[in-house]
Design an enzyme around this catalytic site. Structure first.
Site, mmCIF file in Angstrom:
data_model
loop_
_atom_site.group_PDB
_atom_site.id
_atom_site.type_symbol
_atom_site.label_atom_id
_atom_site.label_comp_id
_atom_site.label_asym_id
_atom_site.label_seq_id
_atom_site.Cartn_x
_atom_site.Cartn_y
_atom_site.Cartn_z
ATOM 1 N N SER A 46 0.840 -1.205 0.000
ATOM 2 C CA SER A 46 0.000 0.000 0.000
ATOM 3 C C SER A 46 0.873 1.253 0.000
ATOM 4 C CB SER A 46 -0.928 0.007 1.226
ATOM 5 O OG SER A 46 -0.202 -0.240 2.416
ATOM 6 N N ASP A 84 5.232 -7.328 2.360
ATOM 7 C CA ASP A 84 4.559 -7.754 1.126
ATOM 8 C C ASP A 84 5.541 -8.064 0.010
ATOM 9 O OD1 ASP A 84 1.807 -7.826 1.536
ATOM 10 O OD2 ASP A 84 1.547 -5.675 1.154
ATOM 11 N N LYS A 112 4.152 -11.774 2.860
ATOM 12 C CA LYS A 112 2.740 -11.911 2.484
ATOM 13 C C LYS A 112 2.655 -11.863 0.971
ATOM 14 C CE LYS A 112 -0.427 -8.468 3.337
ATOM 15 N NZ LYS A 112 -0.873 -8.033 1.994
ATOM 16 N N GLU A 114 -0.314 -12.301 -2.402
ATOM 17 C CA GLU A 114 -1.744 -12.252 -2.719
ATOM 18 C C GLU A 114 -2.103 -13.335 -3.711
ATOM 19 O OE1 GLU A 114 -2.842 -8.408 -4.209
ATOM 20 O OE2 GLU A 114 -1.969 -7.358 -2.500
ATOM 21 N N GLU A 181 -9.394 -9.780 2.890
ATOM 22 C CA GLU A 181 -9.756 -8.376 2.628
ATOM 23 C C GLU A 181 -11.102 -8.290 1.927
ATOM 24 O OE1 GLU A 181 -6.732 -5.861 0.917
ATOM 25 O OE2 GLU A 181 -8.168 -4.233 0.549
HETATM 26 O O1 KIV Z 1 -0.521 -3.426 1.458
HETATM 27 C C1 KIV Z 1 -1.237 -3.359 2.455
HETATM 28 O O2 KIV Z 1 -1.178 -2.422 3.260
HETATM 29 C C2 KIV Z 1 -2.173 -4.439 2.695
HETATM 30 C C3 KIV Z 1 -3.312 -4.164 3.633
HETATM 31 C C4 KIV Z 1 -4.361 -3.398 2.918
HETATM 32 C C5 KIV Z 1 -3.854 -5.405 4.211
HETATM 33 O O3 KIV Z 1 -2.061 -5.483 2.122
#
Ligand code: KIV
Length: 264
Positions: A46, A84, A112, A114, A181
């Site tokens: 994000s 991420d 993490k 997706e 989400e």
């Molecule tokens: O990138 C991020 O901040 C996220 C959140 C919205 C869960 O994946």
């Protein structure tokens, strides 16, 4: 080694105590979130939107993620850091390994990514190589162009069934955490009950094992002036950032946030 580990998070799930997760992208916010009691810091992609000003997370690179993970690590003392893997950095298992190594060596304790059930092989390989994995399901912003916008997922029965099956398959593949989400709360509750691993939600109701928000959102900071329905602006009731973040932590722990008006 952080004070909060996967063992801590699993114990919190079993005890029914909510897990508090929040994004941070730099050392100052990592420190501030430590003081407020945030257990999991997400270095989210994000950052492409809230720091870099892009209209999606797609332009974020692995270099960006490594830089911000290093910054968070320097400010962090006890939280568990999840970072991420950005868009197109885990399209093959080999890429996932190389790019997860970058993030873990930058200070992440978990990566993490997706997707859905098709990530099972990637998850198993990463875990075998010492990388704990959280899989982000439901509304997956990196695939916004495929799903046709930032829309609630899992409303139809077939899609809901697929999400539940994916959650089970990813747990079996070795995932240590799931992040849901923007899905209906009833489906999030079903998934949370179906797996033993912690489930963190955003726009997924109060029944998940924990909550996450983008820190800019909870501080009411938005370039567009609009905040999504599942967000609460904690600055409306607090005059400084530290108190607002602490209020978020308390609200999650006391199951006061998210409230009915934040759910789908
Ligand atoms: O990138 C991020 O901040 C996220 C959140 C919205 C869960 O994946």
């Amino acid at each position: 080694m952080p004070d909060v580990t996967l063992t801590t998070l699993n114990k919190l799930k079993r005890a029914g105590e909510k897990i508090v997760c929040l994004t941070a992208y730099d050392a100052t916010f990592a420190h501030l979130e430590n003081q407020a009691g945030v257990e999991v810091i997400l270095v989210g992609d994000s950052l492409g939107m809230v720091l870099q000003g892009h209209d999606s997370t797609l332009p974020v690179s692995i270099d960006d993620m490594a830089y911000h993970t290093q910054s968070v690590k320097r400010g962090n003392t006890g939280a568990f850091i999840m970072a991420d893997l950005p868009f197109m950095s885990y399209a093959t298992v080999g890429q996932a390994i190389d790019n997860s190594a970058r993030l873990m060596q930058s200070g992440a304790h978990m990566v993490k990514l997706e997707g859905a059930g098709w990530l099972a092989e990637t998850v198993t390989t990463l875990v075998r190589n010492g990388v704990p994995v959280c899989v982000h399901l439901g509304l997956t912003p990196q695939t916004v162009n495929v799903i046709g916008g930032y829309k609630v997922q899992g409303r139809e029965q077939a899609q809901a069934r697929a999400l539940l099956d994916d959650a089970r398959a990813l747990e079996a593949a070795g995932a240590s955490m799931l992040l849901l989400e923007c899905i209906p709360s009833s489906l999030a509750n079903e998934i949370t009950a179906a797996v033993q691993i912690p489930v963190i939600g955003i726009g997924a109701g109060s029944g998940t094992d924990g909550q996450v928000l983008v820190v800019h959102d909870l501080l009411g900071l938005s370039i567009t002036g609009r905040l999504p329905r599942f967000v609460k602006n904690f600055m409306l009731e607090h005059s400084d950032v530290q108190s607002a973040v602490k209020a978020y932590v308390d609200a999650v722990k006391n199951v006061e946030f998210p409230a009915a008006e934040h759910e789908f």
